[in-house]
Design a protein around this motif. Structure first.
Motif, PDB file in Angstrom:
ATOM      1  N   GLY A   1     -23.724  -3.333  27.873  1.00 31.63           N
ATOM      2  CA  GLY A   1     -22.296  -3.056  27.810  1.00 31.63           C
ATOM      3  C   GLY A   1     -21.842  -2.458  26.492  1.00 31.63           C
ATOM      4  O   GLY A   1     -22.568  -2.460  25.493  1.00 31.63           O
ATOM      5  N   LEU A   2     -20.612  -1.984  26.497  1.00 35.85           N
ATOM      6  CA  LEU A   2     -19.972  -1.418  25.309  1.00 35.85           C
ATOM      7  C   LEU A   2     -18.782  -2.281  24.919  1.00 35.85           C
ATOM      8  O   LEU A   2     -17.837  -2.440  25.704  1.00 35.85           O
ATOM      9  CB  LEU A   2     -19.499   0.009  25.584  1.00 35.85           C
ATOM     10  N   ASN A   3     -18.823  -2.842  23.721  1.00 32.49           N
ATOM     11  CA  ASN A   3     -17.656  -3.532  23.188  1.00 32.49           C
ATOM     12  C   ASN A   3     -16.723  -2.491  22.574  1.00 32.49           C
ATOM     13  O   ASN A   3     -17.152  -1.636  21.796  1.00 32.49           O
ATOM     14  CB  ASN A   3     -18.072  -4.565  22.143  1.00 32.49           C
ATOM     15  N   PHE A   4     -15.447  -2.588  22.900  1.00 33.49           N
ATOM     16  CA  PHE A   4     -14.477  -1.577  22.477  1.00 33.49           C
ATOM     17  C   PHE A   4     -14.352  -1.451  20.969  1.00 33.49           C
ATOM     18  O   PHE A   4     -13.926  -0.413  20.463  1.00 33.49           O
ATOM     19  CB  PHE A   4     -13.104  -1.897  23.080  1.00 33.49           C
ATOM     20  N   TYR A   5     -14.716  -2.499  20.246  1.00 28.00           N
ATOM     21  CA  TYR A   5     -14.581  -2.433  18.790  1.00 28.00           C
ATOM     22  C   TYR A   5     -15.509  -1.373  18.191  1.00 28.00           C
ATOM     23  O   TYR A   5     -15.348  -0.994  17.030  1.00 28.00           O
ATOM     24  CB  TYR A   5     -14.833  -3.803  18.158  1.00 28.00           C
TER      25      TYR A   5
ATOM     26  N   ILE B   1     -13.359  -5.052  26.929  1.00 28.89           N
ATOM     27  CA  ILE B   1     -12.107  -4.389  26.556  1.00 28.89           C
ATOM     28  C   ILE B   1     -11.274  -5.316  25.669  1.00 28.89           C
ATOM     29  O   ILE B   1     -10.476  -6.116  26.154  1.00 28.89           O
ATOM     30  CB  ILE B   1     -11.327  -3.966  27.811  1.00 28.89           C
ATOM     31  N   THR B   2     -11.480  -5.201  24.377  1.00 32.15           N
ATOM     32  CA  THR B   2     -10.742  -6.018  23.419  1.00 32.15           C
ATOM     33  C   THR B   2      -9.238  -5.863  23.628  1.00 32.15           C
ATOM     34  O   THR B   2      -8.729  -4.750  23.742  1.00 32.15           O
ATOM     35  CB  THR B   2     -11.115  -5.601  21.981  1.00 32.15           C
ATOM     36  N   SER B   3      -8.527  -6.990  23.670  1.00 32.16           N
ATOM     37  CA  SER B   3      -7.087  -6.955  23.950  1.00 32.16           C
ATOM     38  C   SER B   3      -6.295  -6.190  22.903  1.00 32.16           C
ATOM     39  O   SER B   3      -5.175  -5.747  23.162  1.00 32.16           O
ATOM     40  CB  SER B   3      -6.536  -8.385  24.046  1.00 32.16           C
ATOM     41  N   TYR B   4      -6.879  -6.022  21.703  1.00 30.56           N
ATOM     42  CA  TYR B   4      -6.190  -5.269  20.647  1.00 30.56           C
ATOM     43  C   TYR B   4      -5.746  -3.904  21.143  1.00 30.56           C
ATOM     44  O   TYR B   4      -4.778  -3.333  20.620  1.00 30.56           O
ATOM     45  CB  TYR B   4      -7.111  -5.011  19.449  1.00 30.56           C
ATOM     46  N   TYR B   5      -6.477  -3.375  22.129  1.00 31.08           N
ATOM     47  CA  TYR B   5      -6.264  -1.999  22.559  1.00 31.08           C
ATOM     48  C   TYR B   5      -5.548  -1.919  23.898  1.00 31.08           C
ATOM     49  O   TYR B   5      -5.688  -0.955  24.642  1.00 31.08           O
ATOM     50  CB  TYR B   5      -7.600  -1.260  22.553  1.00 31.08           C
TER      51      TYR B   5
END
Length: 339
Positions: free
Chosen positions: A40-44, A83-87
């Motif tokens: 997977g890809l972490n959005f950070y 999908i980090t909630s920051y975004y």
């Protein structure tokens, strides 16, 4: 950031470390796994570029929005996105959301819709919080914020909500690690775990080089929380001695392995001793350890850059697509070679 300077004597005083080998003896071993893992890809990984977009910045790293990152991840060959909630527009690290609820939940539904259309999974999401803060009002707000974003995670279809334990607080020398962990962190995690269970979202406590740096600390806290709806986000870049600035000369792979029975998701980073160090992770060693365990979940990557790094996103004319693809290729190669 911690308000306490890293110090060997202070660390010994506030926290008694139990060697990782104590736990390695207790790890249940299954047959060596020779199957495929979902990567997977972490959005950070695109934090600089996503921040440019979310802040409406015309300077610095070229902007990219959340939907564009999802499309990139699919095209690059990732199996999932974290999908980090920051975004998600409306998120704020210190306050409740800054946009109307319906707008935020609609955005979450659109994320889920796009991922479904593309055929890419959502492996998790996350918030920033500080459950070790001496200020009770701040801790209560962070619990409230976390619950809100658990609701958003459920709407989005994210199975795991990533949370932190908190920065080393200013009263660590006075109270000691265990008292702060038991009195502040554990109750907050338990409340979030209970709420997450009601929404079908697992709480993933991340070791982040803060109040939790070692396998020993991970296992103690999770045992104190004692809830079936919480596990670990196994962050390969943050195992180190407590209150030390880096993990240089630390037995990272032993700690990574020791907490595999508690792991519900990963963040695989390029540098096991910290982003400010030079040593790169041995991905084959990492996969051999994982394959010897019962972990079969997602394995997301998180690429980080610090000032002075070659190909820093602020120096590029486009987001670091090729750098992320390169790390994915290395991860995939290590996964294949260790079967």
């Amino acid at each position: 950031m911690s308000s306490v300077e890293p110090n060997e004597e202070v660390s010994k005083h506030v926290y008694e470390h139990i060697p990782t080998s104590h736990y390695l003896r207790d790890i249940p071993k299954g047959p060596y796994y020779k199957g495929d893992f979902k990567l997977g890809l972490n959005f950070y990984s695109f934090s600089h570029n996503l921040n440019s977009w979310i802040n409406g910045s015309t300077e610095g790293a070229p902007p990219i929005d959340t939907m564009q990152v999802i499309r990139f991840a699919k095209e690059a060959g990732f199996d999932a996105v974290d999908i980090t909630s920051y975004y998600i527009p409306g998120y704020d690290n210190m306050t409740m959301p800054t946009r109307p609820d319906e707008e935020i939940f609609e955005y979450a539904r659109n994320i889920k819709k796009l991922c479904t259309e593309l055929g890419i999974a959502i492996s998790g999401t996350g918030v920033k919080n500080d459950f070790a803060d001496p200020n009770e009002e701040r801790r209560l707000l962070d619990i409230k914020r976390t619950k809100y974003w658990i609701d958003v995670a459920a709407e989005m279809g994210a199975p795991v909500m990533r949370v932190f334990n908190g920065a080393v607080p200013k009263d660590i020398e006075q109270l000691g690690w265990e008292a702060i962990a038991r009195d502040r962190i554990v109750p907050a995690l338990k409340e979030c775990a209970e709420y997450g269970a009601s929404k079908g979202v697992i709480i993933g406590m991340q070791n982040h080089g803060d109040m939790v740096c070692t396998a020993d600390q991970v296992i103690r806290i999770l045992n104190w929380v004692d809830h079936p709806n919480i596990g670990l986000i196994n962050d390969t870049g943050f195992f180190k001695k407590f209150m030390h600035p880096t993990g240089l000369n630390y037995a990272w792979y032993d700690d990574i392995e020791a907490v595999l029975p508690y792991t519900v998701n990963f963040q695989v980073k390029r540098k096991p001793a910290g982003s400010n160090t030079d040593q790169l992770i041995d991905l084959e060693e990492l996969f051999r350890r994982i394959r010897g365990s019962n972990y079969r979940g997602y394995i997301p990557i998180e690429t980080l850059w610090v000032n002075g790094d070659e190909n820093h996103p602020q120096q590029l004319s486009e987001p670091p697509y090729e750098q992320v693809k390169q790390f994915l290729a290395q991860l995939r190669a290590a996964s294949e070679s260790t079967k």
